[in-house]
Design an enzyme around this catalytic site. Structure first.
Site, PDB file in Angstrom:
ATOM      1  N   CYS A 138      47.330  19.200 -22.428  1.00  0.00           N
ATOM      2  CA  CYS A 138      47.577  17.789 -22.157  1.00  0.00           C
ATOM      3  C   CYS A 138      47.717  17.564 -20.662  1.00  0.00           C
ATOM      4  O   CYS A 138      48.002  18.497 -19.916  1.00  0.00           O
ATOM      5  CB  CYS A 138      48.860  17.351 -22.832  1.00  0.00           C
ATOM      6  SG  CYS A 138      48.780  17.586 -24.583  1.00  0.00           S
ATOM      7  N   HIS A 141      51.136  24.425 -32.793  1.00  0.00           N
ATOM      8  CA  HIS A 141      52.221  23.677 -32.157  1.00  0.00           C
ATOM      9  C   HIS A 141      52.850  22.636 -33.076  1.00  0.00           C
ATOM     10  O   HIS A 141      53.507  21.707 -32.611  1.00  0.00           O
ATOM     11  CB  HIS A 141      51.737  22.984 -30.874  1.00  0.00           C
ATOM     12  CG  HIS A 141      51.173  23.934 -29.860  1.00  0.00           C
ATOM     13  ND1 HIS A 141      49.983  23.721 -29.204  1.00  0.00           N
ATOM     14  CD2 HIS A 141      51.620  25.120 -29.417  1.00  0.00           C
ATOM     15  CE1 HIS A 141      49.741  24.731 -28.380  1.00  0.00           C
ATOM     16  NE2 HIS A 141      50.725  25.591 -28.487  1.00  0.00           N
ATOM     17  N   TYR A 179      42.580  21.932 -34.859  1.00  0.00           N
ATOM     18  CA  TYR A 179      43.895  22.193 -34.265  1.00  0.00           C
ATOM     19  C   TYR A 179      44.942  22.337 -35.360  1.00  0.00           C
ATOM     20  O   TYR A 179      45.260  21.365 -36.051  1.00  0.00           O
ATOM     21  CB  TYR A 179      44.237  21.030 -33.333  1.00  0.00           C
ATOM     22  CG  TYR A 179      45.447  21.208 -32.450  1.00  0.00           C
ATOM     23  CD1 TYR A 179      45.930  22.459 -32.080  1.00  0.00           C
ATOM     24  CD2 TYR A 179      46.099  20.086 -31.945  1.00  0.00           C
ATOM     25  CE1 TYR A 179      47.036  22.589 -31.239  1.00  0.00           C
ATOM     26  CE2 TYR A 179      47.197  20.204 -31.099  1.00  0.00           C
ATOM     27  CZ  TYR A 179      47.661  21.457 -30.761  1.00  0.00           C
ATOM     28  OH  TYR A 179      48.747  21.573 -29.930  1.00  0.00           O
ATOM     29  N   ASP A 232      55.624  27.870 -27.087  1.00  0.00           N
ATOM     30  CA  ASP A 232      54.372  28.409 -26.545  1.00  0.00           C
ATOM     31  C   ASP A 232      54.344  28.309 -25.018  1.00  0.00           C
ATOM     32  O   ASP A 232      53.960  29.258 -24.341  1.00  0.00           O
ATOM     33  CB  ASP A 232      53.201  27.632 -27.146  1.00  0.00           C
ATOM     34  CG  ASP A 232      51.896  28.386 -27.009  1.00  0.00           C
ATOM     35  OD1 ASP A 232      51.910  29.618 -27.189  1.00  0.00           O
ATOM     36  OD2 ASP A 232      50.869  27.759 -26.728  1.00  0.00           O
TER      37      ASP A 232
END
Ligand code: ADP
Ligand code: SF4
Length: 702
Positions: free
Chosen positions: A34, A178, A175, A270
């Site tokens: 991001c 997370h 995805y 992470d």
């Protein structure tokens, strides 16, 4: 005839890797990350990604890209692939990555339980009726998905894959990492207790992921590679994914995608900071997974050391060296390794200032790399800067992060630069803070700049040279940059108190400056008043506790080091402080200090309390060291100097990232015409306005 360079221990990093139908040029893989720019600043993102492609990354990816209005991550600003209207932005980014020489990857996500849909106001979709699992506890619940919803998500995902291919992406991600995507929510026993064929056994829970992968492979038809990013575990939460679940996934569908991208837990786990995890911290977690699939594997670990990278490949942990933060701090890291310019690597310090961009919905910034996010907005480049406009000579006073970056960048432009530093050691606050527990990696801010300056013959350095205004004038400097830093206040002034608080005679008050100079409280009972809210209060409370002091951390915020929420550290900070025995007195404010006690008050009720205390440590506001600046401004006013400017903390105390940025800005804008210094504003991207169809209706009112 020039000799070919001999073999290098790092050659293995430059081997191509087959990923399905693709072949990468090397093992350097910028994993999705991001950046706070997303759909709002696509040109800025394109330029940022291009810089990395130019710097040698074999693959450069986008951040998570919302595939549909039911996957609306507002308030966070990510890319969107909702429909055709997103095609120009997505295409621009892919084509800029290609122009830089890399393959382009896109990370598609249906956010599901993670998407509160605050803009679209769609009902979030999840395996169950559950409150959305995102930051900030929004009062939104997701509803349990029906079979039709599951079919819809598959269809939307497939449409987004097709859009991605039209936009030119070479690699498409599913995805499931997370905690951020529907594929993971279905896979996780924490979120999926369905009783149909999508729930229950691991095989059932991975069904949606398998279907999304099959759909994507079918849509891609070999024109793009298909990657799966997946959390290896969901630690520290009840009923989370465990490694054995992942091993089962790999045994069932390990051969389905062209690439596996393994991540740890949620984003905070992470993207661990250097304060809480060393480089390569994920190795134990990921080790052994590659052996469960024949497909290549990418993973991260804040890799900046080429030896560590080689170790990951040679020991069979990873095939591709994944990096988000190391590629942010140094977009040219691969090329520097390739060319044997290891000393020039601008190593990530693991501070997560970059993450704070996304979490505060502002364009990405980086402590080490001031050009990050400014490639399009200001035209800054991570490695290049335009030559000097004229043969000028500039004095920089102070060698903190602001001064050092100004010297480096001005020197690179070709000006004659003189750096004067009052002390023997260069580096200002960074050297002092890097000596505190957990912050040693921060020294890299200084190390990188000192090696860069050492290669510049046009820079002279004077240590142990405290400059007065008279010195400046005597030596005949015409342009002066004042980077003299700041000092911590001892009077209680910061956010809560804007005037000094009562401090009785005999009271001992210390500041971070005292502690960093090695001074310590004279008694055992310490109250640390933190009205700064970033890392230092927590770090110093931990340090004092570790040294045996009895510590109360008093803060008007609801958490200790509250702003570390933006760097994904806040939970670890609370945990460590509480486990160490620091008493966190949140929502309390220091009102007055006496010789052997303090008075605190609850911020909501005003309820007072007296705490016994030998020493108060104020981590509050700072004041610029601007005496020299003020004197020089007076000299400039009477014509003795052509320009004088304060940068970094000497202008307004802030983060190290802000100090580095201000040094760079000075250097970028020195000699700029017209408007002069500081007049430049960043380029903006403005959303296209909607034009009403046909002529506007005429008003019936006269
Ligand atoms: P910033 O974060 O803005 O770069 P720092 O506090 O890290 O600021 O660094 C300021 C540096 O300036 C310190 O190393 C300090 O010793 C030095 N300094 C302060 N005043 C003078 C002066 N008059 N002459 C030379 N150096 C100075
Ligand atoms: Fe690394 Fe900090 Fe830069 Fe992020 S902001 S890339 S953590 S140096």
């Amino acid at each position: 005839m020039s000799a070919e360079p001999g073999p290098s221990p790092y050659d293995i990093l430059f081997e191509p890797v087959q990923i399905g139908p693709l072949v990468t040029k090397n093992r350097f893989f910028q994993v999705p990350h991001c950046n706070g720019m997303g759909y709002r600043d696509p040109s800025a993102q394109a330029a940022m990604r291009r810089a990395k492609a130019e710097g040698g990354w074999g693959v450069v990816c986008t951040e998570e890209v919302e595939i549909h209005p039911t996957s609306d991550l507002t308030p966070y600003i990510e890319l969107r692939a909702w429909d055709e209207k997103d095609l120009p932005a997505l295409s621009l980014i892919a084509s800029e990555i290609h122009a830089g020489g890399a393959l382009a990857g896109i990370e598609l996500v249906h956010g599901g339980l993670n998407a509160p849909n605050l803009t679209t106001r769609e009902t979030p979709l999840a395996p169950h009726h559950l409150p959305v699992a995102t930051y900030g506890y929004p009062p939104v619940q997701a509803r349990a998905m029906t079979k039709e919803d599951i079919a819809d998500v598959r269809r939307w995902h497939r449409q987004a894959v097709e859009l991605s291919l039209r936009a030119g992406y070479d690699l498409v991600y599913i995805y499931a990492g997370h905690g951020m995507g529907t594929a993971q929510h279905f896979l996780s026993p924490r979120y999926n207790q369905r009783t149909d064929e999508y729930g229950g056994s691991t095989r059932n829970r991975m069904r949606l992921m398998r279907e999304l992968l099959e759909d994507t492979l079918e849509a891609a038809e070999g024109r793009a590679a298909v990657a799966c990013r997946i959390s290896v575990e969901e630690p520290h939460v009840p009923d989370g994914l465990r490694r054995e679940h992942l091993e089962e996934v790999l045994s069932e569908i390990g051969e389905l995608p062209d690439l596996w991208d393994f991540v740890q837990g949620d984003w905070a786990e992470d993207s661990n900071t250097s304060r809480f995890s060393p480089e390569g911290g994920q190795e134990q977690l990921v080790r052994g997974l590659k052996q469960l699939t024949s497909k290549p594997v990418v993973g991260v670990g804040r890799f900046t050391s080429p030896d560590m990278m080689v170790h990951q490949v040679r020991s069979g942990v990873l095939d591709l060296i994944g990096a988000a933060r190391p590629s942010i701090a140094d977009p040219f890291l691969p090329n520097k390794i390739r060319d044997g310019r290891l000393a020039q690597i601008r190593e990530c310090i693991g501070c997560n200032m970059c993450v704070s961009g996304d979490l505060t919905m502002s364009p990405i910034r980086c402590t080490q790399n001031p050009s990050m996010g400014e490639e399009f907005r200001r035209g800054w480049h991570p490695e290049r800067i335009r030559p000097r406009h004229a043969p000028e000579r500039i004095l920089v006073v102070g060698s903190g992060p602001a001064g050092l970056e100004a010297v480096r960048a001005l020197g690179l432009r070709g000006y004659d630069v003189v750096l004067a530093e009052a002390t023997r050691e260069l580096g200002g606050r960074v050297v002092k803070e890097a000596a505190l527990p957990g912050l040693s990696a921060w020294r890299r801010v200084v190390d990188y700049r000192l090696q860069a300056i050492a290669g510049l013959p046009n820079v002279e350095i004077y240590r142990e040279s405290r400059f007065s205004a008279d010195d400046v004038l005597e030596f005949g400097f015409e342009h002066v940059v004042v980077a003299t830093g700041s000092s911590w206040r001892a009077d209680g002034v910061a956010r809560w108190h804007t005037s000094p608080i009562p401090i009785g005679t005999g009271a001992e008050v210390l500041t971070p400056d005292h502690l960093m100079r090695g001074e310590r409280p004279s008694g055992r009972r310490v109250v640390l008043f933190d009205d700064d809210h970033y890392y230092l209060g927590g770090v110093l409370a931990g340090l004092l506790r570790h040294e045996g002091y009895d510590v109360d951390l008093v803060t008007p915020a609801p958490l200790a080091s509250a702003w570390t929420e933006q760097t994904l550290e806040v939970e670890k900070v609370q945990r460590d402080l509480l486990l160490s025995g620091v008493r966190i007195r949140a929502n309390e404010v220091l009102m007055s200090v006496a010789a052997d006690s303090v008075r605190i008050e609850n911020v909501f009720t005003g309820a007072p309390q007296e705490l016994p205390c030998d020493t108060v440590v104020m981590v509050t506001a700072r004041l610029p060291e601007d005496a020299l600046h003020q004197q020089l401004l007076a000299a400039a006013a009477n014509g003795s100097l052509r320009s004088v400017e304060a940068i970094g903390d000497a202008c307004a105390p802030g983060t190290i990232a802000a100090a580095v940025w201000s040094g760079r800005r000075y250097a970028e804008e020195f000699g700029a015409e017209p408007g002069g210094r500081g007049a430049s504003l960043p380029r903006r991207e403005v959303t296209e306005l909607w034009s009403p169809p046909g002529p506007a209706p005429r008003s019936t009112l006269a």
